[in-house]
Design an enzyme around this catalytic site. Structure first.
Site, mmCIF file in Angstrom:
data_model
loop_
_atom_site.group_PDB
_atom_site.id
_atom_site.type_symbol
_atom_site.label_atom_id
_atom_site.label_comp_id
_atom_site.label_asym_id
_atom_site.label_seq_id
_atom_site.Cartn_x
_atom_site.Cartn_y
_atom_site.Cartn_z
ATOM 1 N N TYR A 155 0.858 -1.192 0.000
ATOM 2 C CA TYR A 155 0.000 0.000 0.000
ATOM 3 C C TYR A 155 0.897 1.246 0.000
ATOM 4 C CZ TYR A 155 -3.564 3.385 1.402
ATOM 5 O OH TYR A 155 -4.406 4.477 1.445
HETATM 6 N N1 NAP Z 1 -9.327 5.529 4.873
HETATM 7 C C1 NAP Z 1 -8.119 5.986 5.094
HETATM 8 O O1 NAP Z 1 -7.614 5.956 6.230
HETATM 9 C C2 NAP Z 1 -7.312 6.569 3.972
HETATM 10 C C3 NAP Z 1 -6.161 7.296 4.285
HETATM 11 C C4 NAP Z 1 -5.402 7.825 3.249
HETATM 12 C C5 NAP Z 1 -5.787 7.667 1.949
HETATM 13 N N2 NAP Z 1 -6.918 6.955 1.678
HETATM 14 C C6 NAP Z 1 -7.273 6.782 0.279
HETATM 15 O O2 NAP Z 1 -8.517 7.392 0.045
HETATM 16 C C7 NAP Z 1 -9.168 6.758 -1.068
HETATM 17 C C8 NAP Z 1 -10.608 6.444 -0.692
HETATM 18 O O3 NAP Z 1 -10.623 5.522 0.375
HETATM 19 P P1 NAP Z 1 -11.770 5.504 1.494
HETATM 20 O O4 NAP Z 1 -11.091 5.722 2.789
HETATM 21 O O5 NAP Z 1 -12.884 6.373 1.090
HETATM 22 O O6 NAP Z 1 -12.177 3.956 1.477
HETATM 23 P P2 NAP Z 1 -13.321 3.185 0.668
HETATM 24 O O7 NAP Z 1 -14.661 3.587 1.140
HETATM 25 O O8 NAP Z 1 -12.942 1.744 0.737
HETATM 26 O O9 NAP Z 1 -13.141 3.741 -0.811
HETATM 27 C C9 NAP Z 1 -12.352 3.120 -1.785
HETATM 28 C C10 NAP Z 1 -13.216 2.959 -3.012
HETATM 29 O O10 NAP Z 1 -12.404 2.458 -4.086
HETATM 30 C C11 NAP Z 1 -13.205 1.526 -4.773
HETATM 31 N N3 NAP Z 1 -12.398 0.597 -5.552
HETATM 32 C C12 NAP Z 1 -11.587 -0.381 -5.118
HETATM 33 N N4 NAP Z 1 -11.058 -1.036 -6.152
HETATM 34 C C13 NAP Z 1 -11.556 -0.454 -7.271
HETATM 35 C C14 NAP Z 1 -11.394 -0.687 -8.660
HETATM 36 N N5 NAP Z 1 -10.626 -1.683 -9.120
HETATM 37 N N6 NAP Z 1 -12.053 0.102 -9.540
HETATM 38 C C15 NAP Z 1 -12.849 1.092 -9.098
HETATM 39 N N7 NAP Z 1 -13.070 1.353 -7.792
HETATM 40 C C16 NAP Z 1 -12.423 0.584 -6.899
HETATM 41 C C17 NAP Z 1 -13.979 0.803 -3.698
HETATM 42 O O11 NAP Z 1 -15.098 0.153 -4.283
HETATM 43 P P3 NAP Z 1 -15.641 -1.271 -3.768
HETATM 44 O O12 NAP Z 1 -16.655 -0.925 -2.733
HETATM 45 O O13 NAP Z 1 -16.195 -1.872 -5.009
HETATM 46 O O14 NAP Z 1 -14.461 -2.017 -3.223
HETATM 47 C C18 NAP Z 1 -14.362 1.955 -2.792
HETATM 48 O O15 NAP Z 1 -15.576 2.544 -3.181
HETATM 49 C C19 NAP Z 1 -8.309 5.526 -1.394
HETATM 50 O O16 NAP Z 1 -7.475 5.812 -2.483
HETATM 51 C C20 NAP Z 1 -7.484 5.339 -0.145
HETATM 52 O O17 NAP Z 1 -6.274 4.664 -0.399
HETATM 53 C C21 NAP Z 1 -7.693 6.423 2.643
#
Ligand code: NAP
Length: 268
Positions: A155
């Site tokens: 990651y």
């Molecule tokens: N949460 C944290 O602590 C955190 C911190 C720093 C950065 N981020 C980043 O923020 C972004 C959003 O994350 P979030 O926290 O909002 O979590 P999240 O709710 O899990 O959002 C991630 C989204 O990406 C989608 N996804 C995964 N694989 C995919 C693919 N192959 N094609 C299209 N969509 C796909 C997921 O869809 P499905 O439901 O279909 O899996 C989900 O809707 C991510 O890039 C994550 O790395 C998160």
């Protein structure tokens, strides 16, 4: 009038978490949002929320790991809706655990989605952004782009790559005199979306709410900032790491909880 009024914005992985909230908040500001997700129901639900908030919402299926589908997806979008002004590369996954216990396919999938999918999307839509009055590429990286993440090495690798890609492209566009396209890289610490359930937050880095992160992103994009970092002290990591001898930095990372934060990861 809101900065976002009438802008056409595509968000990947917008069926949940900060992508979904961003879509809704943009709808509230009068934007036209293309809500993309790999499953139909979340995409349609969020597109409805955009409409209910006062914007225009379109639901589209898009799996960013299917790299060959991205250019045809763009062409179809151009036929059905038109070119976009802003691309938000938000889709992401994480697989925590001891390195060799996590299947190789999951490590590779992380890079495929978080990094290669993001690069392919940026490539496919760069001409749209160049044709826009104020084009904008928004790449969601992570605070782990600044630091090693034990129990989440791939990651971290995927997000270091996103930060390097984004920063390089931003400077390249400037060098080429392409001033109407901004690039913003977003580096938040842990957010309470479920993705990192079970983690123990390092000291001075409390769990962020999606609301706070989305507010910072929308403000940063409006001001065409190069970086949005939450909490801002994450930016100090580079300085600290550069200033301290290696073993001292390792001890700081351990004692502050950075090195162990992912040990109990149970997220999705
Ligand atoms: N949460 C944290 O602590 C955190 C911190 C720093 C950065 N981020 C980043 O923020 C972004 C959003 O994350 P979030 O926290 O909002 O979590 P999240 O709710 O899990 O959002 C991630 C989204 O990406 C989608 N996804 C995964 N694989 C995919 C693919 N192959 N094609 C299209 N969509 C796909 C997921 O869809 P499905 O439901 O279909 O899996 C989900 O809707 C991510 O890039 C994550 O790395 C998160």
């Amino acid at each position: 009038m809101s900065y976002y009024q009438g802008k056409r914005i595509l968000i990947t992985g917008a069926g949940s978490g900060i992508g979904a909230l961003m879509a809704e908040q943009l709808g509230r500001r009068g934007a036209e949002v293309i809500v993309t997700a790999r499953r139909r129901k979340p995409a349609e639900d969020v597109a409805r929320r955009v409409q209910a908030a006062g914007g225009r919402g379109h639901a589209r299926l898009l799996d960013v790991s299917d790299l060959d589908s991205i250019a045809p997806f763009r062409d179809q979008l151009h036929t059905e809706i038109g070119e976009i002004d802003i691309l938000v590369n938000n889709a992401g996954v994480v697989f925590g655990g001891e390195f060799e216990q996590v299947a190789l396919s999951e490590h590779l999938n992380t890079l495929q989605i978080n990094t290669l999918g993001l690069i392919a999307m940026s490539h496919a839509f760069m001409n749209d952004l160049r044709n826009a009055h104020q084009g904008h590429l928004v790449n969601i990286a992570s605070a782990s782009a600044y630091i090693g993440l034990p129990f989440g090495s791939t990651y971290a690798a995927s997000k270091w790559a996103v930060l390097g890609f984004s920063e390089s492209l931003r400077l390249e566009l400037k060098e080429r005199g392409i001033n109407n396209v901004a690039v913003t890289t977003v580096c938040p610490s842990y957010i309470s979306t479920g993705m990192f359930d079970g983690v123990r937050n390092p000291i001075l880095s409390p769990m962020l709410t999606p609301e706070k992160v989305v507010k910072s992103i929308l403000r940063g994009v409006k001001h065409r900032q190069a970086l949005v970092v939450e909490p801002p002290l994450v930016r100090g990591i580079d300085l600290l790491k550069g200033a301290l001898p290696g073993p001292v930095w390792d001890e700081v990372a351990k004692r502050s909880g950075i090195s162990t934060s992912m040990r109990h990861w149970q997220g999705k």
